[in-house]
Design a protein around this motif. Structure first.
Motif, PDB file in Angstrom:
ATOM      1  N   VAL A 106       0.870  -1.177   0.000  1.00 14.97           N
ATOM      2  CA  VAL A 106       0.000   0.000   0.000  1.00 14.97           C
ATOM      3  C   VAL A 106       0.903   1.222   0.000  1.00 14.97           C
ATOM      4  N   SER A 107       0.758   2.077  -1.012  1.00  9.81           N
ATOM      5  CA  SER A 107       1.524   3.328  -1.079  1.00  9.81           C
ATOM      6  C   SER A 107       0.556   4.490  -0.986  1.00  9.81           C
ATOM      7  N   LEU A 108       0.864   5.406  -0.092  1.00  7.11           N
ATOM      8  CA  LEU A 108       0.012   6.574   0.161  1.00  7.11           C
ATOM      9  C   LEU A 108       0.860   7.832   0.147  1.00  7.11           C
ATOM     10  N   PRO A 109       0.273   8.956  -0.285  1.00  3.87           N
ATOM     11  CA  PRO A 109       1.025  10.206  -0.228  1.00  3.87           C
ATOM     12  C   PRO A 109       1.301  10.603   1.214  1.00  3.87           C
ATOM     13  N   GLN A 110       2.513  11.097   1.454  1.00  3.52           N
ATOM     14  CA  GLN A 110       2.882  11.552   2.792  1.00  3.52           C
ATOM     15  C   GLN A 110       2.338  12.943   3.051  1.00  3.52           C
ATOM     16  N   ARG A 111       2.085  13.213   4.282  1.00  2.00           N
ATOM     17  CA  ARG A 111       1.683  14.545   4.699  1.00  2.00           C
ATOM     18  C   ARG A 111       2.916  15.447   4.610  1.00  2.00           C
ATOM     19  N   PRO A 112       2.777  16.678   4.113  1.00  2.00           N
ATOM     20  CA  PRO A 112       3.934  17.588   4.051  1.00  2.00           C
ATOM     21  C   PRO A 112       4.572  17.759   5.424  1.00  2.00           C
ATOM     22  N   GLY A 113       5.916  17.799   5.420  1.00  2.00           N
ATOM     23  CA  GLY A 113       6.635  18.009   6.670  1.00  2.00           C
ATOM     24  C   GLY A 113       7.074  16.719   7.344  1.00  2.00           C
ATOM     25  N   ILE A 114       6.595  15.569   6.845  1.00  2.00           N
ATOM     26  CA  ILE A 114       7.012  14.286   7.418  1.00  2.00           C
ATOM     27  C   ILE A 114       8.332  13.904   6.760  1.00  2.00           C
ATOM     28  N   GLY A 115       9.307  13.488   7.544  1.00  2.00           N
ATOM     29  CA  GLY A 115      10.615  13.124   7.022  1.00  2.00           C
ATOM     30  C   GLY A 115      10.558  11.919   6.107  1.00  2.00           C
ATOM     31  N   SER A 116      11.610  11.722   5.345  1.00  2.00           N
ATOM     32  CA  SER A 116      11.660  10.584   4.437  1.00  2.00           C
ATOM     33  C   SER A 116      12.821   9.680   4.794  1.00  2.00           C
ATOM     34  N   GLY A 117      12.765   8.475   4.280  1.00  2.00           N
ATOM     35  CA  GLY A 117      13.850   7.530   4.457  1.00  2.00           C
ATOM     36  C   GLY A 117      13.746   6.660   5.689  1.00  2.00           C
ATOM     37  N   GLY A 118      12.767   6.843   6.520  1.00  2.00           N
ATOM     38  CA  GLY A 118      12.634   6.032   7.725  1.00  2.00           C
ATOM     39  C   GLY A 118      11.956   4.712   7.441  1.00  2.00           C
ATOM     40  N   GLU A 119      12.182   3.733   8.289  1.00  2.00           N
ATOM     41  CA  GLU A 119      11.542   2.438   8.134  1.00  2.00           C
ATOM     42  C   GLU A 119      11.131   1.924   9.499  1.00  2.00           C
ATOM     43  N   MET A 120       9.927   1.357   9.556  1.00  2.00           N
ATOM     44  CA  MET A 120       9.451   0.704  10.773  1.00  2.00           C
ATOM     45  C   MET A 120       9.121  -0.723  10.392  1.00  2.00           C
ATOM     46  N   VAL A 121       9.513  -1.669  11.229  1.00  2.00           N
ATOM     47  CA  VAL A 121       9.302  -3.082  10.931  1.00  2.00           C
ATOM     48  C   VAL A 121       8.655  -3.766  12.131  1.00  2.00           C
ATOM     49  N   ALA A 122       7.664  -4.575  11.847  1.00  2.00           N
ATOM     50  CA  ALA A 122       7.070  -5.452  12.867  1.00  2.00           C
ATOM     51  C   ALA A 122       7.095  -6.854  12.278  1.00  2.00           C
ATOM     52  N   HIS A 123       7.526  -7.811  13.055  1.00  2.00           N
ATOM     53  CA  HIS A 123       7.680  -9.175  12.559  1.00  2.00           C
ATOM     54  C   HIS A 123       7.024 -10.117  13.556  1.00  2.00           C
ATOM     55  N   ALA A 124       6.097 -10.938  13.071  1.00  2.00           N
ATOM     56  CA  ALA A 124       5.432 -11.886  13.959  1.00  2.00           C
ATOM     57  C   ALA A 124       5.648 -13.292  13.427  1.00  2.00           C
ATOM     58  N   ALA A 125       5.929 -14.189  14.301  1.00  2.00           N
ATOM     59  CA  ALA A 125       6.108 -15.583  13.899  1.00  2.00           C
ATOM     60  C   ALA A 125       5.297 -16.469  14.816  1.00  2.00           C
TER      61      ALA A 125
END
Length: 125
Positions: A106-125
């Motif tokens: 899912v790709s969505l436009p970012q709100r102006p002023g939000i930084g770029s290049g960050g990543e958040m990961v959640a992993h469930a097993a």
């Protein structure tokens, strides 16, 4: 454009629930959720699983209303997800992973002023 957080939450809940269904009968049960803020002004969220994947050639068809692979499914979840994402000027795609399983992006436009290049990961097993 502002994102309706509750609607996007519903999209993600549906994708995660589908992933949980997909891995329920597999030996390896992994669901990977990632959110990446890109330099292109988009926030991309992926939900990947180790389930059976998507039947070849069905990557677009699965978003059609009343299309389901589940014995008791209604076939409206992914159609609603697509409608919500489209209304937010975003895109949703599906693909089978090379090692098995599926990934929904899912790709969505970012709100102006939000930084770029960050990543958040959640992993469930």
């Amino acid at each position: 454009m502002w994102i309706d957080a509750i609607q996007i939450q519903q999209v993600l809940l549906n994708l995660i629930a589908n992933a949980a269904d997909a891995v329920s009968d597999t030996a390896v049960r992994v669901i990977d959720l990632r959110a990446v803020s890109g330099p292109d002004g988009q926030c991309t969220i992926t939900v990947s699983d180790t389930g059976p994947g998507i039947a070849p050639g069905q990557e677009q068809a699965i978003f059609a209303p009343f299309r389901t692979s589940k014995p008791h499914g209604l076939g409206v979840g992914l159609a609603i997800c697509r409608a919500i994402v489209d209304a937010h000027e975003g895109t949703i795609t599906a693909a089978t992973n090379s090692g098995g399983g599926a990934t929904f992006r899912v790709s969505l436009p970012q709100r102006p002023g939000i930084g770029s290049g960050g990543e958040m990961v959640a992993h469930a097993a």
